[in-house]
Design an enzyme around this catalytic site. Structure first.
Site, PDB file in Angstrom:
ATOM      1  N   LYS A 145       0.643  -1.353  -0.480  1.00  0.00           N
ATOM      2  CA  LYS A 145      -0.162  -0.006  -0.483  1.00  0.00           C
ATOM      3  C   LYS A 145       0.691   1.183  -0.007  1.00  0.00           C
ATOM      4  O   LYS A 145       1.738   1.369   0.557  1.00  0.00           O
ATOM      5  CB  LYS A 145      -0.796  -0.331   1.267  1.00  0.00           C
ATOM      6  CG  LYS A 145      -1.629   0.827   1.481  1.00  0.00           C
ATOM      7  CD  LYS A 145      -3.676   1.170   2.505  1.00  0.00           C
ATOM      8  CE  LYS A 145      -4.192   2.142   2.659  1.00  0.00           C
ATOM      9  NZ  LYS A 145      -4.818   1.561   3.588  1.00  0.00           N
ATOM     10  N   SER A 168      -9.749   1.028   2.648  1.00  0.00           N
ATOM     11  CA  SER A 168      -8.580   2.018   2.327  1.00  0.00           C
ATOM     12  C   SER A 168      -7.549   1.390   1.134  1.00  0.00           C
ATOM     13  O   SER A 168      -7.135   1.815   0.450  1.00  0.00           O
ATOM     14  CB  SER A 168      -8.019   3.421   2.507  1.00  0.00           C
ATOM     15  OG  SER A 168      -7.294   2.516   3.508  1.00  0.00           O
ATOM     16  N   SER A 171      -9.823  -0.997   7.420  1.00  0.00           N
ATOM     17  CA  SER A 171      -8.727  -0.533   5.629  1.00  0.00           C
ATOM     18  C   SER A 171      -8.608  -2.447   5.510  1.00  0.00           C
ATOM     19  O   SER A 171      -8.364  -2.042   3.653  1.00  0.00           O
ATOM     20  CB  SER A 171      -8.102   0.317   5.627  1.00  0.00           C
ATOM     21  OG  SER A 171      -9.003   1.495   5.185  1.00  0.00           O
TER      22      SER A 171
END
Lengths: 97, 472
Positions: B77, B152, B176
């Site tokens: 990420k 996310s 997330s």
């Protein structure tokens, strides 16, 4: 609790953010919807409850105060939008609020 | 050629048999990424560097060494730092920001022989539940491209789901990792708060954030956790709790395990096809000898409200550092310093990030601190007490990961509160600091994956892994 456009302007100033007049209107509405939902917390009596700020047992972490190698200044300044010699450069401060 | 459903054990076998080199494996994955550009899972792909890493590990293997994660191709990420590589947080604010050091998780993965293949898309500063709030465009769900992958960490989830990486790393502040894992049909684990070092993770809400893995099998999740967990002198909130041999202790024997089903998570809000998928899995566990009991987490309905007060407060403080002085973006032609701060922040942050900074600034402001921030901290204790009570009676808890399957792109983007409510079953784990895993457990009538969540006691990831393994 209801906030007004004036409140939104004040919070934006604290947060160093700015909104157009149109955005302020939409934002105030959204903000009130969210706050109305959050007001749900007031249904609970929490008079005798200690606030919780950390979820695991933490103790102070200490170490010897030793001089160690740090990142070179050029590296640290690599991401600065403006710099001079070994400093971050900013616009003039005098005249600001 | 690697198959779309290849997990690490399969790849490892081929490597050890000499059927494939790591550089040819990495080439295969780079091709997969090329074939899936419409998903937009990656912000940056390390075409050259990934192959360099692969060559280095191939060379190591030729000398007779067998690194534990050789052949583990990982997507990361884009809120986790890698030295001399961009770390954008999917924000204009950090569009040209380069990491000054490797995050502890990156160092641990690379030391174990993993190859980092690229950086994945996300909601800006990890604020969102759909990966629609990105400077670099939306990520699509590989299972159905009209739907969101969740967020996310949507790019990491999509990368694993579509076979663009063996595994991925994400961060979870309120769901997330678990919610996108559920939406894309893969495994996703949020470890206990403090289990994995946050050093090098760009902070959103420091008392909630935790790094964790996505993968296609429970074994892979266990293996990655074993590598990335542990105390780190660079993160004073990382726990000095011994890390068990998660893979060595992995077992399907769950007879006698006590599993709690919280009434508050099985309400009428559940989409029609979610409940039968979850109940089917619960029946399987029962058949294997687990005992299932009904439990209550009475403060569940207050989790979202408490979560948004506390995380926005922490975010408003953490994001104060983006002032146009040190971190890449600065607005041009400012009149003075204050004007420069205000304009850089207003231009550099997206709408949702600004909304949360505003909310956080408000709940911390003079006159409202006690009514909102302190109140929410007290409710956080009540929520944690709920879990402590339940865990004195059961070993773990099973819930749906989300009330529904992946929603359509654009469906919730204009209604922030509605979007926040999609995290209703995941935020509690971050409020209480406990671990949670999302396990794929079936499909709805449209073929979209359903996720089952297992929550456990602090630092007892092993029970979650074993329960998930029994279901695999």
């Amino acid at each position: 609790m209801k906030v007004t456009i004036k409140d939104v302007e004040y919070i934006a100033k604290l947060a160093r953010l700015e909104y157009s007049d149109e955005e302020k209107k939409t934002f105030t509405k959204q903000f009130n919807t969210i706050l109305e939902y959050i007001d749900k917390l007031n249904e609970l009596n929490t008079d005798d409850i200690e606030p919780l700020s950390h979820v695991i047992e933490l103790s102070n972490v200490v170490r010897e105060d030793e001089v160690k190698q740090s990142l070179p200044v050029e590296e640290v300044l690599k991401n600065a939008p403006s710099k001079t010699d070994t400093f971050f450069k900013v616009p003039k401060v005098i005249g600001g609020t | 050629m690697i198959a779309e459903q290849s997990d690490y054990s399969f790849i490892r076998k081929r490597l050890l048999n000499g059927d494939q080199s790591i550089s040819s494996l990495v080439s295969d994955y780079l091709n997969k990424i090329q074939e899936h550009t419409h998903i937009n899972a990656f912000i940056e792909v390390y075409d050259t560097w990934a192959l360099e890493q692969a060559d280095a590990i191939d060379a190591l293997i030729r000398t007779g060494s067998q690194p534990e994660l050789a052949g583990m191709v990982v997507a990361v990420k884009d809120n986790i730092c890698i030295r001399s590589s961009k770390v954008t947080c999917a924000s204009k604010m950090l569009e040209s920001f380069e990491g000054l050091y490797d995050a502890t998780v990156i160092k641990k993965l690379r030391d174990a022989g993993a190859v980092i293949i690229g950086k994945t898309n996300m909601d800006e500063f990890a604020m969102g539940s759909s990966t629609e709030n990105s400077r670099f465009g939306v990520t699509r769900n590989p299972r159905n491209t009209d739907h969101v992958p969740g967020g996310s960490s949507g790019g990491s989830a999509a990368a694993v789901s579509a076979g663009m990486a063996v595994a991925a790393i994400g961060s979870d502040t309120g769901g997330s990792i678990r919610q996108p894992a559920a939406f894309t049909g893969v495994y996703g684990l949020k470890p206990t708060y403090g289990r994995v070092s946050r050093n090098g993770l760009v902070a959103f809400a420091s008392s909630f954030d935790q790094i964790g893995p996505f993968a296609r099998s429970v074994y892979d999740i266990a293996l990655l956790l074993k590598i990335i967990a542990g105390h780190d002198p660079h993160d004073s909130t990382s726990a000095s709790v011994p890390v068990p041999d998660y893979t060595g202790q992995l077992t399907k024997k769950i007879a006698g395990l006590k599993i709690g089903l919280p009434d508050e998570y099985f309400t009428d809000d559940l989409e029609e096809d979610v409940r039968p998928a979850i109940e089917n899995s619960i029946q399987k566990l029962k058949d294997m000898g687990a005992s299932i009991v009904s439990v209550s987490l009475p403060h569940t309905e207050y989790t979202i409200a408490a979560y948004y007060v506390l995380t926005t407060a922490e975010a408003s403080s953490n994001l104060a550092r983006y002032d146009g002085v040190r971190y890449s973006y600065r607005a041009q032609d400012a009149e003075d310093l204050t004007d420069m701060y205000t304009r850089s922040r207003s231009e550099g942050f997206g709408e949702e990030v600004k909304r949360r900074i505003m909310l956080g600034t408000f709940v911390l402001s003079s006159g409202y601190y006690d009514a909102y921030y302190r109140k929410a901290q007290k409710v956080r204790r009540l929520i944690k007490n709920d879990f402590d009570n339940v865990f004195s009676k059961v070993d773990c808890i099973i819930t749906p990961t989300t009330p529904g399957t992946a929603f359509r792109l654009g469906e919730k983007i204009d209604d922030p509160l509605h979007m926040y409510l999609s995290d209703v079953y995941t935020t509690s784990a971050n409020l209480a600091g406990i671990p949670g895993i999302s396990v794929p457990c079936g499909y709805d009538r449209n073929g979209l994956p359903v996720g089952l969540q297992i929550l456990g006691k602090q630092f007892d990831e092993q029970t979650l892994l074993n329960t998930a393994y029994a279901l695999e």
